[in-house]
Design a protein around this motif. Structure first.
Motif, PDB file in Angstrom:
ATOM      1  N   LEU A   1       0.831  -1.200   0.000  1.00 18.80           N
ATOM      2  CA  LEU A   1       0.000   0.000   0.000  1.00 18.80           C
ATOM      3  C   LEU A   1       0.866   1.251   0.000  1.00 18.80           C
ATOM      4  CD1 LEU A   1      -2.741   1.432   0.231  1.00 18.80           C
ATOM      5  CD2 LEU A   1      -2.566   1.184   2.729  1.00 18.80           C
ATOM      6  N   PHE A   2       1.931   1.242   0.814  1.00 18.81           N
ATOM      7  CA  PHE A   2       2.849   2.376   0.867  1.00 18.81           C
ATOM      8  C   PHE A   2       3.470   2.627  -0.510  1.00 18.81           C
ATOM      9  CE2 PHE A   2       6.833   4.543   1.665  1.00 18.81           C
ATOM     10  CZ  PHE A   2       6.557   5.401   2.715  1.00 18.81           C
ATOM     11  N   GLY A   3       3.971   1.544  -1.144  1.00 18.71           N
ATOM     12  CA  GLY A   3       4.614   1.691  -2.441  1.00 18.71           C
ATOM     13  C   GLY A   3       3.657   2.129  -3.531  1.00 18.71           C
ATOM     14  N   VAL A   4       2.450   1.524  -3.560  1.00 20.87           N
ATOM     15  CA  VAL A   4       1.475   1.880  -4.582  1.00 20.87           C
ATOM     16  C   VAL A   4       0.993   3.323  -4.393  1.00 20.87           C
ATOM     17  CG1 VAL A   4      -0.867   1.419  -5.410  1.00 20.87           C
ATOM     18  CG2 VAL A   4       0.717  -0.468  -5.049  1.00 20.87           C
ATOM     19  N   THR A   5       0.754   3.725  -3.130  1.00 22.28           N
ATOM     20  CA  THR A   5       0.307   5.095  -2.870  1.00 22.28           C
ATOM     21  C   THR A   5       1.346   6.107  -3.340  1.00 22.28           C
ATOM     22  OG1 THR A   5      -0.958   4.362  -0.932  1.00 22.28           O
ATOM     23  CG2 THR A   5      -0.490   6.708  -1.100  1.00 22.28           C
ATOM     24  N   TYR A   6       2.623   5.798  -3.059  1.00 21.79           N
ATOM     25  CA  TYR A   6       3.673   6.702  -3.529  1.00 21.79           C
ATOM     26  C   TYR A   6       3.742   6.701  -5.053  1.00 21.79           C
ATOM     27  CZ  TYR A   6       8.159   8.716  -4.638  1.00 21.79           C
ATOM     28  OH  TYR A   6       9.142   9.487  -5.201  1.00 21.79           O
TER      29      TYR A   6
ATOM     30  N   VAL B   1       0.342   8.408   5.673  1.00 22.75           N
ATOM     31  CA  VAL B   1      -0.945   8.576   6.342  1.00 22.75           C
ATOM     32  C   VAL B   1      -1.928   7.483   5.925  1.00 22.75           C
ATOM     33  CG1 VAL B   1      -2.208  10.049   4.711  1.00 22.75           C
ATOM     34  CG2 VAL B   1      -2.478  10.397   7.183  1.00 22.75           C
ATOM     35  N   SER B   2      -1.689   6.841   4.794  1.00 24.78           N
ATOM     36  CA  SER B   2      -2.574   5.750   4.372  1.00 24.78           C
ATOM     37  C   SER B   2      -2.542   4.583   5.351  1.00 24.78           C
ATOM     38  CB  SER B   2      -2.181   5.264   2.970  1.00 24.78           C
ATOM     39  OG  SER B   2      -0.931   4.587   2.987  1.00 24.78           O
ATOM     40  N   LEU B   3      -1.484   4.509   6.162  1.00 25.77           N
ATOM     41  CA  LEU B   3      -1.326   3.399   7.093  1.00 25.77           C
ATOM     42  C   LEU B   3      -2.226   3.513   8.332  1.00 25.77           C
ATOM     43  CD1 LEU B   3       2.571   3.098   6.960  1.00 25.77           C
ATOM     44  CD2 LEU B   3       0.867   1.893   5.582  1.00 25.77           C
ATOM     45  N   VAL B   4      -2.870   4.668   8.531  1.00 30.16           N
ATOM     46  CA  VAL B   4      -3.791   4.833   9.664  1.00 30.16           C
ATOM     47  C   VAL B   4      -4.882   3.772   9.635  1.00 30.16           C
ATOM     48  CG1 VAL B   4      -5.608   6.329  10.597  1.00 30.16           C
ATOM     49  CG2 VAL B   4      -3.367   7.281  10.055  1.00 30.16           C
TER      50      VAL B   4
END
Length: 448
Positions: A399-404, A415-418
């Motif tokens: 999710l972190f990689g795709v969001t970036y 912040v997506s990790l909230v």
């Protein structure tokens, strides 16, 4: 506890258990340096820079012909390591319970990971594929080794001692991480005095973590002992064995409910740990020395935090204490999103908050799960548990990689990790832990 777990005093006298516990702590002392120095501090920014050296004009590398933004390569490599772990861990866990011979399997996992980490000394120039391969092997090996290490907990600690023993193990790990980070900080900051370039100093720090891991693994291998195996049964291939373990867990739905909650919130914890240095360097523009200092602060405070939260669990119970820590994690990410670039002081304040809840939330989750494991199936169940432990989670880094990749913003990625902490809190709060322990066939501690 039931057959196959904690033995009666006649079989495992108190002195023998304490000796095993002391040896058990040292595996955390050995392998946590990898998590701290390699995964959390050095490898993320360094492997990203190596990938950027190999990138095309648009900022993409092309492993196996697949276009990947250089800034996402590290996160994707962490996710790939979990796919390997998913295949290997269930087979190893089932084999450990079936044969009763955990130590040879622990040794194989530990020294595979240590060798891959030591090999990171040769990561330089544009060798991003070498770095990704070594990261995948080291991460998967650490996952397997930690799964076997965790599965000893129900065997070496009676129910009333598990929160304390688990917390001490995490405290040992964070103490080792702090000690080695001090040495790393000296070497990195004064690399010219040692006749080393900046990149050479980073490579020495990476390789030394592997040597440390291998050397101190000798202590638990000498002190821990194997138990009598449960009944013989065949071990299926990786994914089939995982499916078999999950099917068995369906007979204990409350154990499965806790595991689901843990998989969600720990995915968030591990992603914050593995991606924080990338966020600090790429989004906030902080230097490597600042990042090392912040992680060192986390390590020092995590020692105290793990022990303090272990004591809080005696009063409020492990479940309530973990729920409180998830609230703290959510607030931490919210504050981190608004940190201005170059704000070193506030970054240290944020690191301090992470340190106070990091060790305790992980230690208490481990000890709480140990009460929910059916006797005789420790390694098998901990293989499922470990899929989301200590930087091995796949969904969070993905999710972190795709969001970036979609936004080009590390703030949006962090912040997506909230979502992981909010959903994990809700799921954990719904688990009737006392009933879950009884249904697993284990005695109920006085405070849980």
């Amino acid at each position: 506890m039931g057959t196959g777990t904690v033995r009666a005093p006649a079989a495992d006298d108190t002195a023998g258990l304490r000796r095993e516990q002391r040896g058990w702590y040292f595996y955390d002392w050995a392998c946590s340096v990898y998590s701290t120095s390699v995964l959390t501090v050095f490898l993320g920014p360094y492997l990203t820079s190596v990938a950027e050296n190999a990138a095309d004009a648009d900022g993409y590398v092309h492993p196996l012909g697949v276009p990947v933004r250089a800034g996402s390569f590290f996160a994707y490599s962490v996710s790939l390591s979990v796919i390997l772990a998913v295949v290997v861990m269930p087979m190893v866990g089932s084999a450990a319970d079936r044969s009763g011979r955990k130590k040879p399997l622990l040794a194989a996992a530990a020294y595979t990971g240590a060798a891959a980490t030591t090999g990171m000394f040769f990561l330089d120039g544009d060798r991003y594929l070498l770095g990704g391969a070594l990261l995948v092997v080291a991460n998967a090996a650490q996952s397997v080794g930690t799964m076997l290490y965790n599965s000893y907990l129900p065997q070496i600690a009676p129910p009333e001692q598990r929160d304390a023993v688990s917390s001490r193990g995490w405290a040992f790990g964070y103490a080792a991480g702090a000690l080695v980070l001090v040495a790393d900080l000296v070497l990195y900051s004064a690399h010219d005095s040692f006749g080393l370039s900046e990149t050479a100093a980073v490579r020495v720090c990476l390789a030394s973590a592997g040597l440390w891991w291998g050397a101190f693994t000798l202590v638990p291998l000498r002190r821990l002992r194997d138990r009598q195996a449960r009944e013989e049964r065949a071990t299926a291939p990786g994914l089939r064995q995982l499916a078999a373990t999950v099917r068995d867990m369906r007979r204990h739905p409350l154990t499965l409910a806790f595991l689901l909650a843990y998989l969600v919130y720990n995915d968030g914890i591990q992603t914050v740990i593995s991606q924080a240095s990338v966020y600090g360097s790429e989004e906030l523009g902080l230097g490597q020395s600042t990042l090392i200092g912040a992680v060192l602060l986390v390590q020092v405070l995590a020692v105290a935090g793990a022990l303090v939260m272990g004591r809080l669990a005696r009063t409020y119970g492990a479940q309530r204490t973990i729920l409180g820590s998830l609230v703290a994690w959510t607030l931490t990410l919210a504050v981190g999103y608004f940190l201005p670039a170059g704000a070193q002081v506030w970054f240290f304040v944020l690191a301090g908050g992470i340190g106070l809840v990091l060790g305790g939330s992980q230690a208490l989750s481990r000890s709480l799960f140990s009460h929910l494991v059916p006797p005789g199936k420790e390694a098998e169940y901990f293989s499922a548990y470990e899929l989301s432990d200590r930087g091995m989670s796949w969904l969070g880094p993905l999710l972190f990689g795709v969001t970036y990749q979609l936004t080009g913003s590390y703030r949006s990625a962090i912040v997506s990790l909230v979502a992981f902490f909010v959903i994990g809190f809700v799921l954990l709060a719904r688990v009737p832990v006392r009933r879950a322990i009884g249904e697993a066939g284990n005695p109920l501690p006085k405070k849980i």
